[in-house]
Design an enzyme around this catalytic site. Sequence first.
Site, PDB file in Angstrom:
ATOM      1  CG  ASP A  51      -2.150  -0.882   1.001  1.00  0.00           C
ATOM      2  OD1 ASP A  51      -2.041  -1.836   0.211  1.00  0.00           O
ATOM      3  OD2 ASP A  51      -3.192  -0.633   1.617  1.00  0.00           O
ATOM      4  CG  ASP A 111      -1.572  -2.434   4.714  1.00  0.00           C
ATOM      5  OD1 ASP A 111      -0.598  -2.857   5.352  1.00  0.00           O
ATOM      6  OD2 ASP A 111      -1.841  -1.228   4.622  1.00  0.00           O
ATOM      7  CE  LYS A 112      -6.335  -2.799   1.898  1.00  0.00           C
ATOM      8  NZ  LYS A 112      -5.101  -2.173   2.368  1.00  0.00           N
ATOM      9  CB  CYS A 144       4.919  -0.042   8.136  1.00  0.00           C
ATOM     10  SG  CYS A 144       5.313   0.145   6.385  1.00  0.00           S
ATOM     11  CD  GLU A 190      -4.372   2.391   2.936  1.00  0.00           C
ATOM     12  OE1 GLU A 190      -4.659   1.399   3.611  1.00  0.00           O
ATOM     13  OE2 GLU A 190      -3.205   2.796   2.778  1.00  0.00           O
ATOM     14  CB  SER A 236      -2.503   4.752   5.481  1.00  0.00           C
ATOM     15  OG  SER A 236      -1.425   4.146   6.158  1.00  0.00           O
TER      16      SER A 236
END
Length: 616
Positions: A81, A123-124, A195, A491, A517
């Site tokens: 992302d 993320d996904k 992250c 985002e 985000s």
Amino acid sequence: MPKYRSATTTHGRNMAGARALWRATGMTDSDFGKPIIAVVNSFTQFVPGHVHLRDLGKLVAEQIEASGGVAKEFNTIAVDDGIAMGHGGMLYSLPSRELIADSVEYMVNAHCADAMVCISNCDKITPGMLMASLRLNIPVIFVSGGPMEAGKTKLSDKIIKLDLVDAMIQGADPKVSDDQSNQVERSACPTCGSCSGMFTANSMNCLTEALGLSQPGNGSLLATHADRKQLFLNAGKRIVELTKRYYEQNDESALPRNIASKAAFENAMTLDIAMGGSTNTVLHLLAAAQEAEIDFTMSDIDKLSRKVPQLCKVAPSTQKYHMEDVHRAGGVLGILGELDRAGLLNRNVKNVLGLTLPQTLEQYDITVTQDEAVKKMFRAGPAGIRTTQAFSQDCRWDSLDDDRAAGCIRSLEYAYSKDGGLAVLYGNFAENGCIVKTAGVDDSILKFTGPAKVYESQDEAVEAILGGKVVEGDVVVIRYEGPKGGPGMQEMLYPTSFLKSMGLGKACALITDGRFSGGTSGLSIGHVSPEAASGGTIALIEDGDTIAIDIPNRSIQLQLSEAEIAARREAQEARGDKAWTPKNRQRQVSFALRAYASLATSADKGAVRDKSKLGG
């Protein structure tokens, strides 16, 4: 007694062709009859959270085979992302969740696998695999790649912690020199892993612990630390035990829908609120609950948000603490322990280890455990060495952070705030709700009223912010960026970061039917539902309209009369085929994204596909 799914392809004379192909993959006579377990990996060199996963599937596979199973590995796609942010690539991020879920279903059902180990991280990928797991409802264990170490650098003779968001903010701040921006950029993301703050990836990996589908430490143990290897080894052994329990003992408690029950979803959301997790987690938990056929809605989240305090504060809500600090303070089980003592959890839940919540806390809560190995594991810390290698260091903190009065994780008595880190707001242009990460909102702007500055795209808003057209007191409205309208529900990390770059982080609000985000902080309100493209009232807001935000009272209002709103709605409908579309936006949208948009629901439904359009 359930029959092994894999027997469909391995037993009977008429399956000679399938067995011939299985033999070509390395299987022998002795393997036919063993459970076939899919190792669902997501290695890619595009994503720092996944760059180190190439060999980890093999680790799991070896343990599966040593424990009496047959392991077969495949990969899903994985979108970064952060790299996709701020340009057309972000249109593809949320839709990739559905593709990941479908691809797991396709592979597992096409080959009749009996169970899965899901190696996710970012993320996904975790949400997509979670959706697939609950859809398929076969034994599963999640083990993620782990968090990145926090970046560190020296500015003004002071060592500070950094992450991706710092690089973005400083890169757009005209007051920051090129040298300093370059220094921050080079220091912000030092290792492999997701992250380093409580962004979406780490939030979701923490929530799999609360759902019971991953092992203690999964959400917080650093990607680089040698201790994390044990999670992968254990997953390979344990999945064979779960698989045999279900297929050979008819024990349905081994299935993910019985582990991730309604009570477990409530615990996961309670954790999310207490730790100030990413607002994206709301979207993903709603979607996962639908796959599990659990009645878990925005209303449930709203009720929880009104009674759960904030017990943990992590970047981006503060630069003092990152995931490495959460781990030192006891990780997910440290937070759950405090929530349990406050009477805020459902205790009658189990995890993939077969332990109840009280049993898990007794062994893994650092404030009560007598297990020295557990305490040692939670002292696993960063090395501060740039690397893309998993398990490459064995550094430890000298001591645990068990200070529940002033440490990273707090007790109820010393909570950061009595209100939790996430809240659901309702109002006349968010009739079905919207989400704000209150953990990142300064107390001075919990109530905010201002004139609207309306933009039909993220790009238009960014240009206005950096061009000085947004001023103190404005409410920036970015619409037609929802699941259908974007499409893809982009985002908005760049607009929120650039507001900070321009010195407006505590002086403006930003509202969108898109999303944010996990790295976002500030008065950023997303997931407005219904979205503009679905006839939502956000499409009727005009420049200069007054918007009143009241987080303590969970309210968001467009200060117009019902008659004026009705008149604007009538005018919008009069546009015919162009109604509920942006007026002046030029955007290339591929066939794949148009197909996604045709079935997408608004954020309050988890942005899942509308099954009613398929007759399902």
